[in-house]
Design an enzyme around this catalytic site. Structure first.
Site, PDB file in Angstrom:
ATOM      1  N   GLU A   9      10.106   0.897  10.310  1.00 52.34           N
ATOM      2  CA  GLU A   9      11.150   1.926  10.163  1.00 52.34           C
ATOM      3  C   GLU A   9      10.430   3.252  10.341  1.00 52.34           C
ATOM      4  O   GLU A   9       9.595   3.628   9.529  1.00 52.34           O
ATOM      5  CB  GLU A   9      11.806   1.799   8.792  1.00 52.34           C
ATOM      6  CG  GLU A   9      13.141   2.513   8.720  1.00 52.34           C
ATOM      7  CD  GLU A   9      13.024   3.910   8.183  1.00 52.34           C
ATOM      8  OE1 GLU A   9      13.005   4.854   9.016  1.00 52.34           O
ATOM      9  OE2 GLU A   9      12.934   4.066   6.968  1.00 52.34           O
TER      10      GLU A   9
ATOM     11  N   CYS B   1      13.742  10.365   6.838  1.00 57.62           N
ATOM     12  CA  CYS B   1      13.643   9.936   8.236  1.00 57.62           C
ATOM     13  C   CYS B   1      14.999   9.979   8.924  1.00 57.62           C
ATOM     14  O   CYS B   1      15.088  10.171  10.129  1.00 57.62           O
ATOM     15  CB  CYS B   1      13.005   8.561   8.335  1.00 57.62           C
ATOM     16  SG  CYS B   1      13.733   7.410   7.196  1.00 57.62           S
TER      17      CYS B   1
ATOM     18  N   LYS C 208       0.836  -1.203   0.000  1.00 57.15           N
ATOM     19  CA  LYS C 208       0.000   0.000   0.000  1.00 57.15           C
ATOM     20  C   LYS C 208       0.872   1.256   0.000  1.00 57.15           C
ATOM     21  O   LYS C 208       1.551   1.544   0.976  1.00 57.15           O
ATOM     22  CB  LYS C 208      -0.923   0.048   1.216  1.00 57.15           C
ATOM     23  CG  LYS C 208      -2.002   1.110   1.025  1.00 57.15           C
ATOM     24  CD  LYS C 208      -2.662   1.542   2.313  1.00 57.15           C
ATOM     25  CE  LYS C 208      -1.917   2.605   3.045  1.00 57.15           C
ATOM     26  NZ  LYS C 208      -1.764   3.900   2.320  1.00 57.15           N
TER      27      LYS C 208
ATOM     28  N   GLU D  85      10.465  15.666  15.520  1.00 62.81           N
ATOM     29  CA  GLU D  85      10.781  15.481  14.101  1.00 62.81           C
ATOM     30  C   GLU D  85       9.920  16.437  13.272  1.00 62.81           C
ATOM     31  O   GLU D  85       8.701  16.463  13.408  1.00 62.81           O
ATOM     32  CB  GLU D  85      10.488  14.033  13.684  1.00 62.81           C
ATOM     33  CG  GLU D  85      10.886  13.762  12.254  1.00 62.81           C
ATOM     34  CD  GLU D  85      10.663  12.317  11.829  1.00 62.81           C
ATOM     35  OE1 GLU D  85       9.610  11.739  12.161  1.00 62.81           O
ATOM     36  OE2 GLU D  85      11.549  11.766  11.130  1.00 62.81           O
TER      37      GLU D  85
HETATM   38  P1  ADP Z   1       2.568  10.799   7.629  1.00 60.81           P
HETATM   39  O1  ADP Z   1       2.165  11.161   9.024  1.00 60.81           O
HETATM   40  O2  ADP Z   1       3.820  11.434   7.190  1.00 60.81           O
HETATM   41  O3  ADP Z   1       1.496  10.887   6.596  1.00 60.81           O
HETATM   42  P2  ADP Z   1       2.173   8.036   8.256  1.00 60.81           P
HETATM   43  O4  ADP Z   1       3.117   7.291   9.104  1.00 60.81           O
HETATM   44  O5  ADP Z   1       0.850   8.358   8.842  1.00 60.81           O
HETATM   45  O6  ADP Z   1       2.964   9.281   7.713  1.00 60.81           O
HETATM   46  O7  ADP Z   1       1.927   7.235   6.896  1.00 60.81           O
HETATM   47  C1  ADP Z   1       2.806   6.308   6.339  1.00 60.81           C
HETATM   48  C2  ADP Z   1       1.985   5.181   5.724  1.00 60.81           C
HETATM   49  O8  ADP Z   1       1.175   4.593   6.734  1.00 60.81           O
HETATM   50  C3  ADP Z   1       1.023   5.631   4.635  1.00 60.81           C
HETATM   51  O9  ADP Z   1       0.994   4.645   3.613  1.00 60.81           O
HETATM   52  C4  ADP Z   1      -0.300   5.702   5.360  1.00 60.81           C
HETATM   53  O10 ADP Z   1      -1.415   5.521   4.510  1.00 60.81           O
HETATM   54  C5  ADP Z   1      -0.174   4.539   6.315  1.00 60.81           C
HETATM   55  N1  ADP Z   1      -1.046   4.630   7.496  1.00 60.81           N
HETATM   56  C6  ADP Z   1      -1.467   5.760   8.147  1.00 60.81           C
HETATM   57  N2  ADP Z   1      -2.255   5.444   9.202  1.00 60.81           N
HETATM   58  C7  ADP Z   1      -2.338   4.086   9.240  1.00 60.81           C
HETATM   59  C8  ADP Z   1      -2.995   3.139  10.099  1.00 60.81           C
HETATM   60  N3  ADP Z   1      -3.719   3.535  11.132  1.00 60.81           N
HETATM   61  N4  ADP Z   1      -2.848   1.818   9.822  1.00 60.81           N
HETATM   62  C9  ADP Z   1      -2.083   1.414   8.796  1.00 60.81           C
HETATM   63  N5  ADP Z   1      -1.464   2.244   7.947  1.00 60.81           N
HETATM   64  C10 ADP Z   1      -1.573   3.562   8.158  1.00 60.81           C
END
Ligand code: ADP
Length: 501
Positions: A265, A299, A191, A401
């Site tokens: 990560e 990161c 995804k 961060e």
């Molecule tokens: P940012 O805060 O920079 O958008 P995230 O860590 O939220 O970064 O997002 C990184 C990835 O994790 C994206 O592919 C996002 O769709 C996915 N993601 C965000 N929230 C969830 C969740 N609750 N469960 C699984 N995947 C998630």
């Protein structure tokens, strides 16, 4: 489906036909919920296109396809050498489409085209080839125990692997995860991040030329819906995630439902220490690369520069000059651009809010600190590269961060304080040490709590070398031989030759 495509003309004039569906079982399909993601060009805020976004039902279909492929003899029993050959073939195909992939990456993400073409695509192709080479070199061992008995171990794939990736390096992060997973014989549901759904769809369109249906499924979707459904799915064996520490913790909790194998990560606030015996020109050059590359959206960015007292003012003067002369902000499709826009409005506003925080906490703004409005007609999410000095350890801008072209410069007295300050963080991803004293370099490298230390350098990354964090920067390692451990499991087979008790 004929309608799941869009004809695009990129800002560099390249004409691209892009599939917009969910890629499941080697076909592009519609979302069952009708949900879509609209991708925005961060350079001028225009719409690029809309793509299908997966529901929990779609995720279930993708997992079923991956499970069927995992059990299918055409993949399960494929000799490892042939599996490696498919991976080489895929890498060559990506090379043939390098310009299109780099164009989409720059358009959607905002990173300079030269970086997307040379660095990111180089990383994608190099990583896949590196792991293609590993495919037929993954094997167990024989362990003698008694005269009658011995055991051998098999290195087996984990099964259906969910891979959730971020928006800062969409294609490269996909390659980091696909490479070792495929080399070990797993099947995948990947995804991408909702901020950057485009380049990976073009990559997906090349998969049917190489891999059997269901081996790699790529489903765009929102984190809370599609990402959550993957983490919660009872038939997913492993979850690999790159993204924020906050989301990593949520995924870890959700993934506990069936005790998924997990690699994470996550975030960082990596220190870069400059001792008074360092080559200051080199330290400033690397400090610039370490925080301002990729719009600061890395990161491992060395976002906390910590300088020994006696050379603090001199270092700041040189560093400021390097940043101002090198960080040319501009249209990412222009050849002389070093820094493009932040990926989204949300990220842009986040960086600006930290600038306000730095000012109100009493740090000294010595460069940048404002939006950059000189690109095109003044739209887009551009921020001037920003340096705050006289930063104290309790300030938000020192501890949190930020993920933008934003660096804080603090000071230390002696080696003990440098190590204390470097480790005074919940994170532990990257770190850098500048000194001409070889003994000190290795002594400090051993003491820093981080997954990676760069001596007289910053942010080197190489597909042959393990990458990952300690503390709240993650669990497990990607890349290198260590990356294979995340995608294989060891089975011990006990053999009794004597047929006796
Ligand atoms: P940012 O805060 O920079 O958008 P995230 O860590 O939220 O970064 O997002 C990184 C990835 O994790 C994206 O592919 C996002 O769709 C996915 N993601 C965000 N929230 C969830 C969740 N609750 N469960 C699984 N995947 C998630």
């Amino acid at each position: 489906m004929a309608d799941l495509k869009v004809d695009l003309t990129a800002p560099n004039g390249k004409k691209i036909t892009l599939p917009t569906g969910l890629f499941i079982n080697n076909e592009f399909v519609k979302s069952s919920s009708g949900d879509k993601i609209t991708s925005i060009n961060p350079t001028d805020e225009s719409e690029i296109c809309s793509v299908e976004a997966a529901s929990a039902d779609d995720i279930d279909k993708a997992v079923k396809a991956a499970r069927a492929a995992f059990n299918d003899p055409s993949w399960r029993d494929l000799p490892a050498t042939d599996r490696g050959a498919l991976m080489y073939k895929f890498a060559d195909l990506l090379e043939a489409h390098r310009e299109t992939l780099a164009t989409l990456e720059t358009w959607d993400n905002g990173k300079p085209y030269s970086v997307a073409f040379n660095d990111d695509m180089g990383e994608v192709i190099g990583t896949l080839k590196y792991y293609a080479g590993w495919a037929d070199k993954i094997h167990g061992e024989t362990i003698p125990s008694t005269a009658q008995k011995f055991a051998y171990t098999l290195k087996q794939p984990i099964g259906v692997c969910a891979q959730i990736i971020p928006w800062n390096y969409p294609l490269a992060m996909a390659a980091w995860k696909l490479g070792p997973a495929l080399a070990c014989g797993n099947t995948i549901v990947l995804k991408p991040a909702e901020q950057t759904p485009v380049s990976i769809l073009y990559l997906a369109s090349l998969i049917p030329e190489v891999f059997p249906p269901g081996v790699i499924n790529i489903v765009n979707g929102h984190g809370r819906v599609a990402g959550h459904a993957l983490a919660a799915h009872m038939d997913v064996d492993k979850i690999a995630f790159t993204g924020s520490t906050f989301t990593g913790k949520q995924i870890m909790k959700t993934a506990s439902i069936n005790m998924k194998n997990i690699t994470l990560e996550t975030g960082g606030k990596s220190p870069l220490l400059v001792f008074d015996d360092a080559d200051l020109e080199q330290a400033a050059k690397w400090a610039h690369i370490g925080i301002m590359s990729n719009q600061g959206q890395i990161c491992t960015a060395t976002s906390r520069v910590i300088v020994q007292e006696g050379i603090y003012d001199k270092f700041v003067e040189i560093f400021k000059k390097v940043v101002q002369e090198t960080s040319k902000v501009g249209d990412p499709f222009h050849d002389d651009t070093f820094q493009g826009p932040q990926v989204t409005k949300a990220q842009y506003e986040r960086v600006l809010s930290y600038i306000e925080s730095g000012k109100s906490e009493g740090a000294t703004l010595v460069s940048g600190g404002v939006p950059h409005k000189n690109v095109g007609d003044g739209k887009g999410f551009f921020v001037e590269p920003t340096i705050f000095t006289q930063v104290k350890e309790d300030m938000k801008i020192y501890r949190e961060e930020i993920f933008g072209p934003f660096v804080v410069v603090a000071s230390f007295k002696d080696e003990a304080e440098a190590i204390h300050m470097a480790n005074d963080t919940t994170y532990g991803l990257g770190s850098a040490v500048f000194t001409s004293n070889i003994e000190r370099a290795h002594r400090v490298a051993a003491r820093i709590e981080a997954g990676m230390v760069w001596i007289n350098s910053s942010n080197d990354s190489d597909f042959r070398i393990p990458f990952g964090g300690v503390k709240q920067s993650g669990i497990g390692r990607e890349l290198g031989e260590a990356g294979l451990a995340a995608y294989s499991q060891t089975k011990a087979v006990h053999v009794n030759l004597g047929l006796r008790l």
